[in-house]
Design an enzyme around this catalytic site. Structure first.
Site, PDB file in Angstrom:
ATOM      1  CB  ALA A 312      -0.907  -0.005   1.227  1.00  0.00           C
ATOM      2  CD  GLU A 316       2.402  -0.454  -5.936  1.00  0.00           C
ATOM      3  OE1 GLU A 316       1.514   0.402  -5.788  1.00  0.00           O
ATOM      4  OE2 GLU A 316       2.728  -1.244  -5.036  1.00  0.00           O
ATOM      5  CG  ASP A 358      19.949  38.725 -26.591  1.00  0.00           C
ATOM      6  OD1 ASP A 358      20.623  38.988 -25.612  1.00  0.00           O
ATOM      7  OD2 ASP A 358      20.253  37.878 -27.461  1.00  0.00           O
ATOM      8  CG  ASN A 767      -1.457   1.534  -4.687  1.00  0.00           C
ATOM      9  OD1 ASN A 767      -2.448   2.047  -4.165  1.00  0.00           O
ATOM     10  ND2 ASN A 767      -0.409   1.128  -3.997  1.00  0.00           N
ATOM     11  CB  THR A 770      -9.061   2.738  -8.563  1.00  0.00           C
ATOM     12  OG1 THR A 770      -8.215   2.217  -7.554  1.00  0.00           O
ATOM     13  CG2 THR A 770     -10.037   1.694  -8.995  1.00  0.00           C
TER      14      THR A 770
HETATM   15  P1  ATP Z   1      21.197  42.510 -28.521  1.00  0.00           P
HETATM   16  O1  ATP Z   1      22.299  42.288 -27.534  1.00  0.00           O
HETATM   17  O2  ATP Z   1      19.948  42.907 -27.892  1.00  0.00           O
HETATM   18  O3  ATP Z   1      21.041  41.435 -29.528  1.00  0.00           O
HETATM   19  P2  ATP Z   1      22.705  44.157 -30.293  1.00  0.00           P
HETATM   20  O4  ATP Z   1      22.499  43.476 -31.599  1.00  0.00           O
HETATM   21  O5  ATP Z   1      22.738  45.647 -30.320  1.00  0.00           O
HETATM   22  O6  ATP Z   1      21.586  43.839 -29.278  1.00  0.00           O
HETATM   23  P3  ATP Z   1      25.349  43.168 -30.311  1.00  0.00           P
HETATM   24  O7  ATP Z   1      25.084  42.243 -31.427  1.00  0.00           O
HETATM   25  O8  ATP Z   1      26.235  42.775 -29.195  1.00  0.00           O
HETATM   26  O9  ATP Z   1      24.022  43.613 -29.630  1.00  0.00           O
HETATM   27  O10 ATP Z   1      25.901  44.494 -30.965  1.00  0.00           O
HETATM   28  C1  ATP Z   1      26.466  45.521 -30.175  1.00  0.00           C
HETATM   29  C2  ATP Z   1      26.595  46.771 -30.994  1.00  0.00           C
HETATM   30  O11 ATP Z   1      27.500  46.554 -32.064  1.00  0.00           O
HETATM   31  C3  ATP Z   1      25.308  47.213 -31.671  1.00  0.00           C
HETATM   32  O12 ATP Z   1      24.503  47.977 -30.831  1.00  0.00           O
HETATM   33  C4  ATP Z   1      25.820  48.011 -32.835  1.00  0.00           C
HETATM   34  O13 ATP Z   1      26.175  49.314 -32.433  1.00  0.00           O
HETATM   35  C5  ATP Z   1      27.080  47.271 -33.211  1.00  0.00           C
HETATM   36  N1  ATP Z   1      26.809  46.313 -34.301  1.00  0.00           N
HETATM   37  C6  ATP Z   1      25.835  45.395 -34.379  1.00  0.00           C
HETATM   38  N2  ATP Z   1      25.914  44.685 -35.506  1.00  0.00           N
HETATM   39  C7  ATP Z   1      26.983  45.162 -36.169  1.00  0.00           C
HETATM   40  C8  ATP Z   1      27.617  44.855 -37.401  1.00  0.00           C
HETATM   41  N3  ATP Z   1      27.161  43.871 -38.186  1.00  0.00           N
HETATM   42  N4  ATP Z   1      28.689  45.564 -37.758  1.00  0.00           N
HETATM   43  C9  ATP Z   1      29.163  46.519 -36.972  1.00  0.00           C
HETATM   44  N5  ATP Z   1      28.635  46.871 -35.816  1.00  0.00           N
HETATM   45  C10 ATP Z   1      27.556  46.221 -35.401  1.00  0.00           C
END
Ligand code: ATP
Length: 941
Positions: A312, A316, A358, A767, A770
């Site tokens: 009991a 199970e 993010d 067990n 039911t």
């Molecule tokens: P999250 O962290 O919310 O994804 P995010 O894309 O802004 O945001 P990261 O990808 O870390 O974060 O980018 C940081 C920063 O780098 C951005 O805010 C932007 O200013 C710059 N950044 C993002 N993408 C590029 C890129 N492809 N080339 C150059 N600079 C970039």
């Protein structure tokens, strides 16, 4: 069409791939490096070489899985009970103690059958779970960017064939072996293959190595199962699937892990407690019983009582119900776009009280449209739709020709060249392949450059410093096609990134009429404009360029990306996802705090946070730089108040998680980059992005968002709570009944009743059938409407917390009171004509039927059954009806009656059972009213 039946078996080559020149490799693999394979050839090669999948090691054998089932301590105890019961029957048989027509060894056979069925059920469940996990793993198999028919396309990793040209970047997991055609600061971790944890810097070797090299030194090759930590590269595939190095050593790829959930672990502990408890009870009953009589004459009877009690005590049916509930949980979550990678997450998701998300793509749509461009001289509004390469530049209300502004032209050139994305038109709509930020810049450049597709070809790319979340910038180096031979500075470096960082690396700025020195006032103005754009929630990038006499090496980023000429700011709109607002409201009602952690500008982050209701004007925000100045204990003191973290790097994320956890928070955290992996692992629930996430981040996560959407996290949390609530419901339901059974059996000798009221077989029936069947139905109970209005369950909180343990004992006592009253009435009122065998059947029936009422009432701890939609869980209705009919069958069908040793009940006796059974339902409902009354009184105070 090329010959597709060609075999790439290395035995046909003269030299290994790493020793062969690129020209020869391309020839052998019959692929044009500019166009890649055509679809038809790729299809045919797929037929020849098969899909690109590593066949994993066998893992546990089926036999091992089956045998493992019988290691459960509760099952072992049942086996012991079966043996003891068999020995008792055997002695009875020898002494002629069996009546004719009765069935010897019945209990033994039944218990052993239950043990076997339980084992087989566990086996089937586990095998199924392994299959389900394999299916989940397939769903999370990486996507790969390849060049086919002259276009870059995204395909499933398993469709890659030898000869394909594949693009990789930081965070990619390699899914084929190949020889590098391009490598920009490419660093790869090959530990999966070589065991070496330090990253290997890869490089192109046009002629191939002249000497033999071990696997770790083949720097011009990349291998399946390894991970890109930094940089970017392009390679031609030389081997796929089992022909790869990883296939050769047939190592099992690390995949979806199957672990016991905290609950399963706790249940294993519970098993130990119950078994120990029942052994103690058995010993006590036997010793006290013998001591009372002063001899061993009642030994057999006492052992029978003890055996019944031991059976009991063991729930199970519970393990099967828990496994089913968790499995159903993962399915429900996948339907809501949350892919569970580690089983414990199903249950622990319900405990999340902080979600660190993010911004880009999770809270916003990740569909970027450039709206503003600002050089130091002029501001331009940009028109157009989505990624379509058509639109105007408006200055002071009038469309202008972009060619008329030199600074704007140079900035647009930067957008075009400092870019790895591609735009393609599919069914009239323009889409990005690659980073949406870069897609938007490409669309912007196209609006100002009619020949935008030609430019990158004319400007040869000769070097680059790739983007990373730490650097927050990227640069490319090209050669200006218009520069004459005699020029000293023939190379140009274009750099884009976070405006503060780019500006700090500029000394001059571009005007329409030439280059000017950047004064302090100019810098202030640029930063003000940047903030102004960010306050509108725009994502802003800054641009700069410089001329160079030489191509810098890949380590020279710091020196090459300085003394630049400032070009301007580009502000793009990444609208918040409209559905997130409701999800945030839901979160807050559920006691969950949403937090933004972004690499973007603090003003942009705050604007989006306010728009979505995550923050208000007074909410504290913290930047990465400010965070770095804080010690960990200092961070721990303020982490409870900060809801927006901006300009952070991945290592900051780790510190934030740690600080939150030290404050007792249960944290879910999102991440997409390769360096987010430690924070994802550290978080209680690591969440990777299914669309934009790197393979490495997915590998480190507990859950993958198939749609990258914040709303999905909240939905998964809700499902987690439903799973946890349902588990608690059926635990209270099953264990309450077990306690009732034990007390009923224990009461019999105490009340000096002549025999044990329930046989082991009847207890097993209760067990498993039911209790078990309605419990399964309770497991699929849909979410209660207020599931997201309660405070989350802390994982440290026992499963029996919040009154559940007390409830189980209370309900058990009520069960016992009901059955004991029934026994007393039967004995004290002989005029009712209930003989000894009948009252035992009545006790058995009353216990079973009470459980039906209990199942109906147990659907909610707070709401009355009348307040619930009765038909919302049809399984429960079927389970209750079916089980009641089965119970009646045990009484009214002769062979079953014989087997279960029940007695035919008269209608009056059955009615008495029914009457007593409803008391259980009435009690649980009354309890709910009492609890409500108590809480309303407390609130009034
Ligand atoms: P999250 O962290 O919310 O994804 P995010 O894309 O802004 O945001 P990261 O990808 O870390 O974060 O980018 C940081 C920063 O780098 C951005 O805010 C932007 O200013 C710059 N950044 C993002 N993408 C590029 C890129 N492809 N080339 C150059 N600079 C970039």
């Amino acid at each position: 069409m090329r010959d597709s039946s060609i075999s790439f078996d290395s035995s046909e080559q003269h030299l290994p791939w790493y020793q062969t020149s690129i020209r020869k490799i391309l020839e052998q693999l019959q692929v044009d490096p500019q166009l890649g394979l055509d679809q038809e050839t790729a299809q045919q090669r797929l037929l020849v070489h098969g899909t690109n999948e590593i066949q994993e090691g066998k893992g546990r054998s089926q036999w091992k899985i089956l045998l493992d089932q019988f290691q459960d301590i509760m099952l072992l105890m049942l086996i012991v009970v079966a043996i003891v019961s068999g020995v008792l029957d055997f002695t009875d048989l020898r002494n002629g103690g069996f009546e004719s027509g009765s069935f010897p060894f019945k209990d033994t056979i039944a218990i052993l059958a239950i043990v076997v069925i339980n084992g087989v059920l566990g086996f089937v469940q586990e095998s199924r779970a392994e299959k389900a996990l394999a299916a989940l793993k397939k769903m999370s198999s990486p996507k790969v960017r390849v060049l086919r028919d002259g276009r870059i396309q995204e395909i499933d990793g398993k469709m890659v064939v030898p000869g394909d040209i594949v693009f990789v970047e930081a965070g990619s997991q390699l899914c084929a072996d190949g020889v590098l055609l391009e490598a920009a600061n490419l660093q790869i971790r090959e530990s999966a293959l070589t065991g070496e944890a330090t990253p290997v810097v890869k490089e192109v070797n046009v002629g191939g190595f002249t000497t033999e090299k071990s696997l770790g030194d083949r720097l011009n090759m990349v291998f399946t199962g390894t991970e890109v930590l930094k940089g970017r590269g392009k390679f031609v595939v030389t081997a796929t699937a089992m022909a790869t190095e990883l296939g050769n050593i047939a190592t099992m790829l690390q995949g979806v892990e199957s672990e016991d959930t905290p609950l399963q672990k706790r249940m294993a502990q519970l098993g130990n407690v119950l078994v120990t408890g029942s052994i103690v009870i058995v010993v006590l009953v036997v010793v006290i019983g013998c001591w009372q009589v002063g001899n061993l004459s009642r030994l057999k009877e006492l052992i029978e009582v003890s055996l019944s009690m031991a059976v009991a005590v063991v729930p199970e049916g519970l393990p099967a119900v828990i496994t089913v509930t968790l499995a159903i949980g993962t399915q429900r979550m996948v339907k809501r776009n949350a892919l569970i990678r580690k089983l414990p997450a199903v249950e622990t998701l319900g405990s999340v009280d902080t979600i660190c998300s993010d911004k880009t793509g999770t809270l916003t749509q990740n569909k970027m449209v450039v709206q503003e461009v600002e050089t130091l001289d002029h501001a331009f509004r940009v028109t157009g739709n989505g990624y379509a390469p058509a639109g105007d530049f408006i200055r002071r209300g009038e469309a202008i020709a972009p060619q008329s502004d030199a600074a704007l032209q140079q900035l647009l050139l930067g957008c075009l060249l400092c870019n790895d994305a591609n735009l393609s038109q599919q069914e009239k709509e323009w889409q990005v392949i690659g980073d949406p930020t870069e897609g938007a810049l490409l669309a912007l450049a196209a609006k100002g450059h009619p020949h935008y597709t030609e430019m990158p070809k004319q400007w040869q790319r000769l070097g680059e410093f790739p983007f990373s979340s730490e650097r927050k910038r990227m640069s490319v180096i090209g050669r200006n096609p218009q520069d004459t031979e005699g020029d000293e500075f023939v190379y140009e470096l274009f750099c884009k990134g976070s405006p503060e960082i780019i500006l700090a690396r500029c000394l001059q700025y571009q005007t329409n009429s030439g280059i000017q020195k950047l004064e302090e006032g100019d810098r202030r103005e640029i930063l003000q404009r940047n903030e102004h754009l960010a306050q509108r929630g725009l994502r802003v990038l800054g641009f700069g360029y410089r001329r160079l006499a030489e191509i810098p090496t890949s380590q020279d980023d710091d020196t090459a990306e300085k003394d630049m000429v400032w070009l301007g700011l580009v502000g793009m709109l990444d609208a918040p996802r409209p559905e997130v607002r409701d999800a945030v409201v839901k979160c807050k009602a559920a006691g969950i705090r949403p937090i933004i952690i972004t690499g973007d500008h603090p003003f942009t982050a705050k604007a989006i946070a306010q728009n979505l209701g995550i923050a208000d004007a007074n909410t504290k925000s913290l930047t990465g730089i400010e965070l770095e100045k804080l010690s960990q204990p200092e961070l721990e003191t303020i982490v409870g108040d900060v809801s927006v973290y901006a300009r952070v790097s991945p290592e900051h994320k780790l510190r934030i998680v740690q600080a939150l956890q030290t404050n007792g928070r249960f944290v879910a955290m999102t991440g997409d980059g390769v360096n987010d992996a430690p924070a994802l692992k550290k978080a209680d629930i690591g969440i990777a992005m299914g669309i934009t996430g790197t393979d490495v981040s997915k590998e480190a996560s507990d859950m993958v968002l198939l749609d990258d959407n914040f709303t999905t996290i909240v939905a998964a949390t809700e499902e987690g709570r439903v799973v946890f609530t349902n588990i608690r419901h059926f635990i209270q339901y099953i264990l309450g009944s077990n306690v009732g059974e034990v007390l009923t059996i224990a009461a019999a000798p105490l009340l000096a009743l002549p025999t044990v009221p329930l046989s082991p077989l009847q207890i097993l029936w209760m067990n498993l059938v039911t209790d078990g069947v309605p419990a399964l139905a309770l497991a699929v109970e849909p979410a209660e409407p207020d599931v997201m209005e309660r405070r989350p369950f802390s994982p440290q909180e026992s499963i029996f917390a919040r009154g559940l343990g007390f409830y189980i004992v209370r309900v058990g006592i009520v069960f016992a009171i009901i059955t004991i009253s029934l026994m007393m009435i039967a004995f004290n009122y002989p005029e009712l004509g209930i003989d000894a065998d009948s009252w035992k059947t009545m006790v058995f029936t009353t216990l079973c039927l009470s459980q039906m009422g209990h199942a109906i009432a147990a659907r909610s701890r707070t709401r009355l059954t009348l307040e619930l939609d009765f038909f919302r869980n049809p399984y429960l209705i079927w389970a209750v009806l079916g089980t009641t009919l089965l119970q009646l069958a045990l009484i009214y069908i002769a062979p079953l009656r014989n087997f279960f040793e029940t007695q035919l009940l008269t209608m009056t006796q059955l009615a008495i059972c029914l009457g007593f059974s409803t008391l259980m339902f009435v009690w649980v409902e009354l309890e709910k009213l009492l609890i409500r009354w108590f809480f309303s009184k407390r609130q009034q105070k």
